[in-house]
Scaffold this active site. Structure first.
Site, mmCIF file in Angstrom:
data_model
loop_
_atom_site.group_PDB
_atom_site.id
_atom_site.type_symbol
_atom_site.label_atom_id
_atom_site.label_comp_id
_atom_site.label_asym_id
_atom_site.label_seq_id
_atom_site.Cartn_x
_atom_site.Cartn_y
_atom_site.Cartn_z
ATOM 1 N N GLY A 1 0.817 -1.221 0.000
ATOM 2 C CA GLY A 1 0.000 0.000 0.000
ATOM 3 C C GLY A 1 0.844 1.261 0.000
ATOM 4 O O GLY A 1 0.329 2.359 -0.213
ATOM 5 N N HIS B 1 -31.442 19.342 -5.171
ATOM 6 C CA HIS B 1 -31.605 20.259 -4.047
ATOM 7 C C HIS B 1 -32.093 19.493 -2.821
ATOM 8 O O HIS B 1 -32.962 18.655 -2.956
ATOM 9 C CB HIS B 1 -32.621 21.344 -4.409
ATOM 10 C CG HIS B 1 -32.908 22.273 -3.278
ATOM 11 N ND1 HIS B 1 -32.021 23.259 -2.903
ATOM 12 C CD2 HIS B 1 -33.956 22.350 -2.414
ATOM 13 C CE1 HIS B 1 -32.510 23.920 -1.868
ATOM 14 N NE2 HIS B 1 -33.691 23.381 -1.553
HETATM 15 C C1 LIG Z 1 1.176 12.727 5.017
HETATM 16 C C2 LIG Z 1 0.809 12.550 3.575
HETATM 17 C C3 LIG Z 1 -0.495 12.729 3.164
HETATM 18 C C4 LIG Z 1 -0.836 12.560 1.834
HETATM 19 N N1 LIG Z 1 -2.128 12.732 1.457
HETATM 20 C C5 LIG Z 1 -2.469 12.571 0.155
HETATM 21 C C6 LIG Z 1 -3.813 12.715 -0.258
HETATM 22 O O1 LIG Z 1 -4.694 13.004 0.539
HETATM 23 N N2 LIG Z 1 -4.104 12.519 -1.558
HETATM 24 C C7 LIG Z 1 -3.142 12.211 -2.489
HETATM 25 O O2 LIG Z 1 -3.461 12.051 -3.661
HETATM 26 N N3 LIG Z 1 -1.864 12.056 -2.120
HETATM 27 C C8 LIG Z 1 -1.511 12.234 -0.824
HETATM 28 N N4 LIG Z 1 -0.210 12.058 -0.452
HETATM 29 C C9 LIG Z 1 0.778 11.702 -1.494
HETATM 30 C C10 LIG Z 1 0.703 10.212 -1.806
HETATM 31 O O3 LIG Z 1 0.865 9.471 -0.628
HETATM 32 C C11 LIG Z 1 1.776 9.854 -2.817
HETATM 33 O O4 LIG Z 1 1.654 10.682 -3.947
HETATM 34 C C12 LIG Z 1 1.643 8.411 -3.253
HETATM 35 O O5 LIG Z 1 1.758 7.540 -2.155
HETATM 36 C C13 LIG Z 1 2.705 8.075 -4.294
HETATM 37 O O6 LIG Z 1 2.544 6.751 -4.689
HETATM 38 P P1 LIG Z 1 3.734 5.880 -5.231
HETATM 39 O O7 LIG Z 1 3.127 4.571 -5.596
HETATM 40 O O8 LIG Z 1 4.492 6.631 -6.239
HETATM 41 O O9 LIG Z 1 4.744 5.698 -4.001
HETATM 42 P P2 LIG Z 1 4.589 5.316 -2.480
HETATM 43 O O10 LIG Z 1 3.209 5.350 -2.010
HETATM 44 O O11 LIG Z 1 5.606 6.138 -1.784
HETATM 45 O O12 LIG Z 1 5.045 3.792 -2.447
HETATM 46 C C14 LIG Z 1 6.333 3.403 -2.758
HETATM 47 C C15 LIG Z 1 6.587 2.039 -2.165
HETATM 48 O O13 LIG Z 1 7.792 1.539 -2.682
HETATM 49 C C16 LIG Z 1 8.481 0.822 -1.666
HETATM 50 N N5 LIG Z 1 9.890 0.769 -2.021
HETATM 51 C C17 LIG Z 1 10.772 1.787 -2.106
HETATM 52 N N6 LIG Z 1 11.968 1.331 -2.509
HETATM 53 C C18 LIG Z 1 11.846 -0.007 -2.673
HETATM 54 C C19 LIG Z 1 12.739 -1.038 -3.075
HETATM 55 N N7 LIG Z 1 13.994 -0.771 -3.393
HETATM 56 N N8 LIG Z 1 12.268 -2.296 -3.134
HETATM 57 C C20 LIG Z 1 11.000 -2.572 -2.813
HETATM 58 N N9 LIG Z 1 10.103 -1.639 -2.430
HETATM 59 C C21 LIG Z 1 10.532 -0.376 -2.369
HETATM 60 C C22 LIG Z 1 8.209 1.665 -0.427
HETATM 61 O O14 LIG Z 1 8.393 0.899 0.747
HETATM 62 C C23 LIG Z 1 6.752 2.051 -0.648
HETATM 63 O O15 LIG Z 1 5.883 1.110 -0.073
HETATM 64 C C24 LIG Z 1 0.151 12.207 0.886
HETATM 65 C C25 LIG Z 1 1.466 12.010 1.289
HETATM 66 C C26 LIG Z 1 1.799 12.176 2.615
HETATM 67 C C27 LIG Z 1 3.214 11.961 3.029
#
Ligand SMILES: Cc1cc2nc3c(=O)[nH]c(=O)nc-3n(C[C@H](O)[C@H](O)[C@H](O)COP(=O)(O)OP(=O)(O)OC[C@H]3O[C@@H](n4cnc5c(N)ncnc54)[C@H](O)[C@@H]3O)c2cc1C
EC number: 1.8.1.4
Length: 462
Positions: A37, A441
């Protein structure tokens, strides 16, 4: 072990990519080094919204008399509020586990590193390294809290969002540096629960990417909620040698010292591009992000990247859309490119903010002649019945062709309303068509129709 597609990282970018890939018939694996996730479900979107819901319920209970109910003094144990949020995150992560099983996606737990010839090494928690290969490798390793050199995070007094989501006890006071969505959401949560919060923002307006009227309105609302807001101000250095933290803040009127129990650094994110083998494979990066083309191909064939590690909006729904587009293109489907000008952005403090498209300033700078309409929630029957009339809907149209250039909302519930503007803009709907689409509404969404009517001089309720 050979796959059609290996996805590295299981955030909203990675897990959605894997599901779509499996749906398209690809033999798919996903690698995750921490929790299924990613940040979104475990340390971002979802647990923050759980905390904010607790704050909202707390606020409503304390305002029971305004709803004709007997006065109640709500109390809480802070660890229980955090526990609920962590429970929600855990439940969502388990849901991803189920979805992976349902879609017959192999989940490989460990840290992945890409190698040449479309291979990866995965190191599990015991240090055992296993090699896998795939025709296509999709990097979705996400991002982490960005650390500024003058604001090093010790995780106790100077913290990032992860610690802010799971503090063992509620701080009496907090400095929040940065007033983007993350900073403002935490500021609102902690202030509503009783922490004395000061927000320090470098730019002239808080939530700087939003339309200026929305930023100004939020600033007023946050101040009314007891939050101190400092704009045009930057933290130069911090001193953590005492009981709490002292921040040296540069303002237009000279430097001042702010003191608090903790300082939350919410100054953006840094992409996870280190130690994942990019250099070995020769995948190009620029300014800390992986470079990709419009179909998310990196500089090396067979390697793709999506989500927070590429230089597009760092939002969960963007990461997911990029992943779907990427695998559909690999499949050879006829795919439309993502329109990055039509991505909604939401901030979930109260009042909430939701927006899409150009701000008024941006539209003017682009040379459009504008028709702007605004409708305040104080004139909405539903908002009045709800006892939540703070905020407005603002719409911006091109006067010449009626194109809906931007929609900016602030108020309780607006994050559930913005999709209307996204769909309408995607369908190239004109203001006239929105106006003639009958809204139910009483709903808050009537405010959108009324704001459009206001732009065309036909507003009814103001
Ligand atoms: C506090 C907070 C609140 C947020 N609220 C919102 C919101 O309300 N709405 C919204 O749209 N966005 C929100 N965001 C932004 C959103 O969380 C990110 O844009 C989103 O999670 C990005 O998704 P991603 O799949 O690119 O990466 P991530 O969700 O960062 O997932 C990356 C995954 O890759 C894994 N990983 C990294 N390196 C490796 C490796 N070498 N090998 C295996 N696994 C690895 C990590 O452990 C992680 O689980 C929020 C962010 C934060 C910090």
């Amino acid at each position: 072990m050979k796959y059609d597609i290996i996805v590295i990282g299981s955030g909203p970018g990675g897990y959605v990519t894997a599901i779509r890939a499996a749906q398209l018939g690809f033999k798919t694996a996903i690698v995750e080094k921490e929790n299924l996730g990613g940040i979104c479900l475990n340390w971002g979107c979802i647990p923050t919204k759980a905390l904010l819901k607790s704050a909202q319920v707390f606020k409503y209970i304390n305002h029971a008399e305004e709803y004709g109910l007997n006065k109640v003094d709500a109390t809480f144990e802070f660890p229980n509020v955090v526990k609920r949020s962590r429970g929600v995150a855990e439940k969502m992560s388990k849901g991803i586990e189920f979805l992976m099983r349902k879609n017959k996606i192999d989940v490989i737990m460990g840290a992945a590193k890409v190698k040449k010839d479309r291979k990866i090494d995965v190191t599990d928690k015991d240090g055992k390294v296993t090699e896998y290969s795939a025709d296509n490798i999709i990097l979705a390793t996400g991002a982490r809290s960005r650390e500024l050199p003058n604001l090093p995070q010790d995780g106790v007094k100077v913290i990032g969002y992860r610690q802010a989501l799971a503090l063992p006890e509620q701080p009496k006071s907090m400095i929040v540096v940065g007033s983007g969505a993350i900073g403002v959401e935490f500021a609102y949560f902690y202030a509503t629960m009783g922490t004395k919060v000061t927000v320090v923002e470098f730019m002239p307006n808080i939530v700087p990417v939003e339309d200026e009227e929305v930023s100004k309105h939020l600033e007023k609302s946050l101040k009314k909620a007891g939050i101190e807001v400092m704009t045009n101000a930057s933290v130069e250095s911090v001193d953590t040698s005492g009981a709490g933290v002292k921040a040296n803040v540069k303002t237009a009127n000279g430097n001042i010292t702010l003191e608090a129990d903790v300082l939350l650094s919410a100054v953006g994110i840094a992409a996870n591009i280190e130690n994942i083998g990019l250099e070995e494979v020769g995948i190009q990066t620029d300014k800390g992000r992986v470079l990709v083309n419009e179909w998310y191909q990196t500089s090396v064939p067979g390697y793709y990247a999506i989500g927070d590690i590429i230089p597009t909006q760092a939002l969960a729904h963007v990461a997911s859309a990029e992943g779907i587009t990427c695998v559909e293109k690999i499949k050879g489907l006829h795919v439309e490119k993502i329109n990055y000008g039509n991505i909604p952005g939401c901030t979930y403090c109260l009042p909430e903010i939701a927006s899409v498209g150009l701000t008024e300033k941006q539209a003017k700078e682009k040379g459009y002649e504008l028709k702007v309409g605004k409708f305040p929630f104080s004139a909405s029957g539903k908002a009045t019945a709800n006892g939540d009339t703070d905020g407005f809907v603002k719409v911006i149209f091109d006067a010449k062709y009626g194109e809906w250039l931007g929609c900016h909302m602030i108020g309780t519930g607006v994050t559930e309303m913005i999709a209307e503007a996204v769909v309408a803009r995607n369908l190239e709907t004109t203001g006239h068509e929105v106006l003639k689409s009958i809204h139910p509404h009483p709903t808050l969404s009537e405010a959108v129709m009324e704001a459009v009517a206001a732009a065309y001089g036909e507003v009814i309720h103001i």
